[in-house]
Design a protein around this motif. Structure first.
Motif, PDB file in Angstrom:
ATOM      1  N   PRO A  78       0.607  -1.363  -0.150  1.00 28.54           N
ATOM      2  CA  PRO A  78       0.053   0.010  -0.138  1.00 28.54           C
ATOM      3  C   PRO A  78       0.817   1.194  -0.196  1.00 28.54           C
ATOM      4  O   PRO A  78       0.422   2.416  -0.497  1.00 28.54           O
ATOM      5  CB  PRO A  78      -0.884  -0.008   1.390  1.00 28.54           C
ATOM      6  CG  PRO A  78      -0.801  -1.519   1.553  1.00 28.54           C
ATOM      7  CD  PRO A  78       0.560  -2.164   1.269  1.00 28.54           C
ATOM      8  N   GLU A  79       2.077   1.044   0.692  1.00 27.53           N
ATOM      9  CA  GLU A  79       2.877   2.548   0.770  1.00 27.53           C
ATOM     10  C   GLU A  79       3.294   2.941  -0.644  1.00 27.53           C
ATOM     11  O   GLU A  79       4.056   4.114  -0.845  1.00 27.53           O
ATOM     12  CB  GLU A  79       3.962   2.182   1.592  1.00 27.53           C
ATOM     13  CG  GLU A  79       3.361   1.787   3.040  1.00 27.53           C
ATOM     14  CD  GLU A  79       3.099   0.506   3.317  1.00 27.53           C
ATOM     15  OE1 GLU A  79       3.280  -0.242   2.485  1.00 27.53           O
ATOM     16  OE2 GLU A  79       2.967   0.298   4.529  1.00 27.53           O
ATOM     17  N   CYS A  80       3.036   1.969  -1.651  1.00 22.03           N
ATOM     18  CA  CYS A  80       3.556   2.406  -3.083  1.00 22.03           C
ATOM     19  C   CYS A  80       2.665   3.544  -3.613  1.00 22.03           C
ATOM     20  O   CYS A  80       3.343   4.401  -4.321  1.00 22.03           O
ATOM     21  CB  CYS A  80       3.211   1.055  -3.910  1.00 22.03           C
ATOM     22  SG  CYS A  80       3.663   1.577  -5.859  1.00 22.03           S
ATOM     23  N   HIS A  81       1.663   3.815  -3.085  1.00 19.95           N
ATOM     24  CA  HIS A  81       0.897   5.013  -3.504  1.00 19.95           C
ATOM     25  C   HIS A  81       1.747   6.427  -2.954  1.00 19.95           C
ATOM     26  O   HIS A  81       1.752   7.325  -3.591  1.00 19.95           O
ATOM     27  CB  HIS A  81      -0.583   4.974  -2.813  1.00 19.95           C
ATOM     28  CG  HIS A  81      -1.395   4.008  -3.732  1.00 19.95           C
ATOM     29  ND1 HIS A  81      -2.098   4.187  -4.649  1.00 19.95           N
ATOM     30  CD2 HIS A  81      -1.608   2.740  -3.110  1.00 19.95           C
ATOM     31  CE1 HIS A  81      -2.858   3.097  -5.038  1.00 19.95           C
ATOM     32  NE2 HIS A  81      -2.570   2.202  -4.334  1.00 19.95           N
ATOM     33  N   LEU A  96       3.634   3.562 -13.734  1.00 21.87           N
ATOM     34  CA  LEU A  96       3.338   2.235 -12.852  1.00 21.87           C
ATOM     35  C   LEU A  96       2.871   1.198 -13.956  1.00 21.87           C
ATOM     36  O   LEU A  96       2.011   1.194 -14.601  1.00 21.87           O
ATOM     37  CB  LEU A  96       2.075   2.755 -11.887  1.00 21.87           C
ATOM     38  CG  LEU A  96       1.533   1.596 -11.200  1.00 21.87           C
ATOM     39  CD1 LEU A  96       2.588   1.146 -10.128  1.00 21.87           C
ATOM     40  CD2 LEU A  96       0.086   1.594 -10.792  1.00 21.87           C
ATOM     41  N   GLU A  97       3.655  -0.080 -13.516  1.00 20.80           N
ATOM     42  CA  GLU A  97       3.310  -1.096 -14.042  1.00 20.80           C
ATOM     43  C   GLU A  97       2.550  -2.001 -13.257  1.00 20.80           C
ATOM     44  O   GLU A  97       3.384  -2.613 -12.329  1.00 20.80           O
ATOM     45  CB  GLU A  97       4.695  -1.930 -14.817  1.00 20.80           C
ATOM     46  CG  GLU A  97       5.381  -1.040 -15.763  1.00 20.80           C
ATOM     47  CD  GLU A  97       6.634  -1.577 -16.676  1.00 20.80           C
ATOM     48  OE1 GLU A  97       7.220  -2.404 -15.683  1.00 20.80           O
ATOM     49  OE2 GLU A  97       7.211  -1.231 -17.465  1.00 20.80           O
ATOM     50  N   THR A  98       1.419  -2.421 -13.347  1.00 21.89           N
ATOM     51  CA  THR A  98       0.807  -3.202 -12.628  1.00 21.89           C
ATOM     52  C   THR A  98      -0.044  -4.349 -13.378  1.00 21.89           C
ATOM     53  O   THR A  98      -0.379  -3.995 -14.435  1.00 21.89           O
ATOM     54  CB  THR A  98      -0.362  -2.393 -11.883  1.00 21.89           C
ATOM     55  OG1 THR A  98      -1.216  -3.261 -11.110  1.00 21.89           O
ATOM     56  CG2 THR A  98      -1.109  -1.594 -13.011  1.00 21.89           C
ATOM     57  N   SER A 105      -7.769   2.500  -8.380  1.00 27.15           N
ATOM     58  CA  SER A 105      -8.730   3.554  -8.294  1.00 27.15           C
ATOM     59  C   SER A 105      -8.046   4.780  -7.277  1.00 27.15           C
ATOM     60  O   SER A 105      -8.382   6.129  -7.516  1.00 27.15           O
ATOM     61  CB  SER A 105     -10.033   3.307  -7.739  1.00 27.15           C
ATOM     62  OG  SER A 105      -9.798   2.807  -6.352  1.00 27.15           O
ATOM     63  N   LYS A 106      -7.062   4.220  -6.594  1.00 25.59           N
ATOM     64  CA  LYS A 106      -6.476   5.549  -5.710  1.00 25.59           C
ATOM     65  C   LYS A 106      -4.977   5.907  -6.133  1.00 25.59           C
ATOM     66  O   LYS A 106      -4.493   6.509  -5.477  1.00 25.59           O
ATOM     67  CB  LYS A 106      -6.401   4.869  -4.186  1.00 25.59           C
ATOM     68  CG  LYS A 106      -7.699   4.432  -3.698  1.00 25.59           C
ATOM     69  CD  LYS A 106      -8.624   5.678  -3.359  1.00 25.59           C
ATOM     70  CE  LYS A 106      -9.845   5.276  -2.672  1.00 25.59           C
ATOM     71  NZ  LYS A 106     -10.706   4.405  -3.065  1.00 25.59           N
ATOM     72  N   VAL A 107      -4.871   5.646  -7.399  1.00 30.03           N
ATOM     73  CA  VAL A 107      -3.406   5.681  -7.836  1.00 30.03           C
ATOM     74  C   VAL A 107      -3.501   7.527  -8.282  1.00 30.03           C
ATOM     75  O   VAL A 107      -4.593   7.746  -8.760  1.00 30.03           O
ATOM     76  CB  VAL A 107      -2.975   5.030  -9.264  1.00 30.03           C
ATOM     77  CG1 VAL A 107      -1.783   5.686  -9.779  1.00 30.03           C
ATOM     78  CG2 VAL A 107      -2.823   3.500  -8.887  1.00 30.03           C
ATOM     79  N   ASP A 108      -2.376   8.068  -7.853  1.00 32.78           N
ATOM     80  CA  ASP A 108      -2.306   9.613  -8.257  1.00 32.78           C
ATOM     81  C   ASP A 108      -2.520   9.855  -9.677  1.00 32.78           C
ATOM     82  O   ASP A 108      -2.099   9.073 -10.489  1.00 32.78           O
ATOM     83  CB  ASP A 108      -0.857   9.936  -7.808  1.00 32.78           C
ATOM     84  CG  ASP A 108      -0.660  11.545  -7.862  1.00 32.78           C
ATOM     85  OD1 ASP A 108      -0.910  12.177  -8.971  1.00 32.78           O
ATOM     86  OD2 ASP A 108      -0.461  11.991  -6.830  1.00 32.78           O
ATOM     87  N   PRO A 109      -3.440  10.775  -9.992  1.00 35.08           N
ATOM     88  CA  PRO A 109      -3.650  10.691 -11.370  1.00 35.08           C
ATOM     89  C   PRO A 109      -2.608  11.383 -12.125  1.00 35.08           C
ATOM     90  O   PRO A 109      -2.879  11.531 -13.417  1.00 35.08           O
ATOM     91  CB  PRO A 109      -4.988  11.841 -11.209  1.00 35.08           C
ATOM     92  CG  PRO A 109      -4.810  12.434  -9.968  1.00 35.08           C
ATOM     93  CD  PRO A 109      -4.275  11.531  -8.959  1.00 35.08           C
TER      94      PRO A 109
END
Length: 212
Positions: A78-81, A96-98, A105-109
């Protein structure tokens, strides 16, 4: 605040819209998926826990604009955000490679998301979080790793069903050692698909080197 890191290294981006750019790669440790074609299994375990400020300092030391946060599956921590937010705040172009199983949905825009849609031959297709498609921006991209003709047909139908090429860039990439890139290119041309063929630049340049 800290993250478990497998490696941080400087190379050329080998994929998607930033291909060819000098890039700092931050590879996080751990992944809940076990794709048949995975080429970073060494990142499943181990790693070293590092403070976020320390990670950002090392990234800045390379003097590169582009930073790719990858794994493993980076969103499994979670700290990745917070790390991505800090890197964006420092003025970096962050991608970001996911793998598609974790919520985006919570990834920085400000982050350029490379979202992998798992195909049947990956053995991870049931773990796709399809609600992620609701959060993909026009500036993001979707990636399909194609292992065989059945994968191609599945991916082609999926792209058409969801109108994906009208929403963002879509990349079809042949799985190394499983599908010839020319064969995939022929299918794309024959079917007049509006997807982009992707051949991994780093595997052409440094085929025998790990961590590139």
């Amino acid at each position: 605040m800290s993250l478990k890191i497998t490696e941080i290294f400087y190379s050329l981006q080998g994929e998607t819209n930033t291909v060819g750019y000098p890039t700092v790669f931050v590879r996080l440790t751990g992944c809940p998926m076990r794709c048949t074609y995975c080429d970073t299994a060494y990142a499943f375990h181990g790693g070293k826990r590092r403070e976020l400020d320390d990670i950002v300092r090392e990234v800045k030391s390379y003097g590169a604009k582009h930073v790719t946060v990858t794994g493993g599956e980076p969103l499994a921590q979670p700290e990745c955000h917070q790390l991505m937010k800090m890197l964006c705040d420092e003025g970096h172009f962050v991608s970001l490679e996911t793998g598609g199983a974790m919520d985006i949905s919570k990834v920085d825009p400000r982050v350029y998301i490379v979202l992998d849609i798992k195909t049947p031959a990956s053995n991870e297709e049931p773990n796709n979080t399809y609600s992620n498609l609701d959060y993909v921006k026009s500036t993001d991209c979707l990636k399909f790793v194609i292992c065989d003709e059945a994968d191609y047909e599945w991916s082609k139908d999926f792209v058409a069903k969801h109108g994906l090429t009208e929403r963002c860039d879509v990349f079809f990439s042949p799985s190394a050692d499983q599908l010839d890139a020319t064969e995939l290119a022929d299918w794309i041309v024959d079917d007049r698909l509006a997807v982009r063929l992707q051949i991994q630049l780093h595997k052409v340049l440094w085929a025998n080197e790990a961590g590139r």
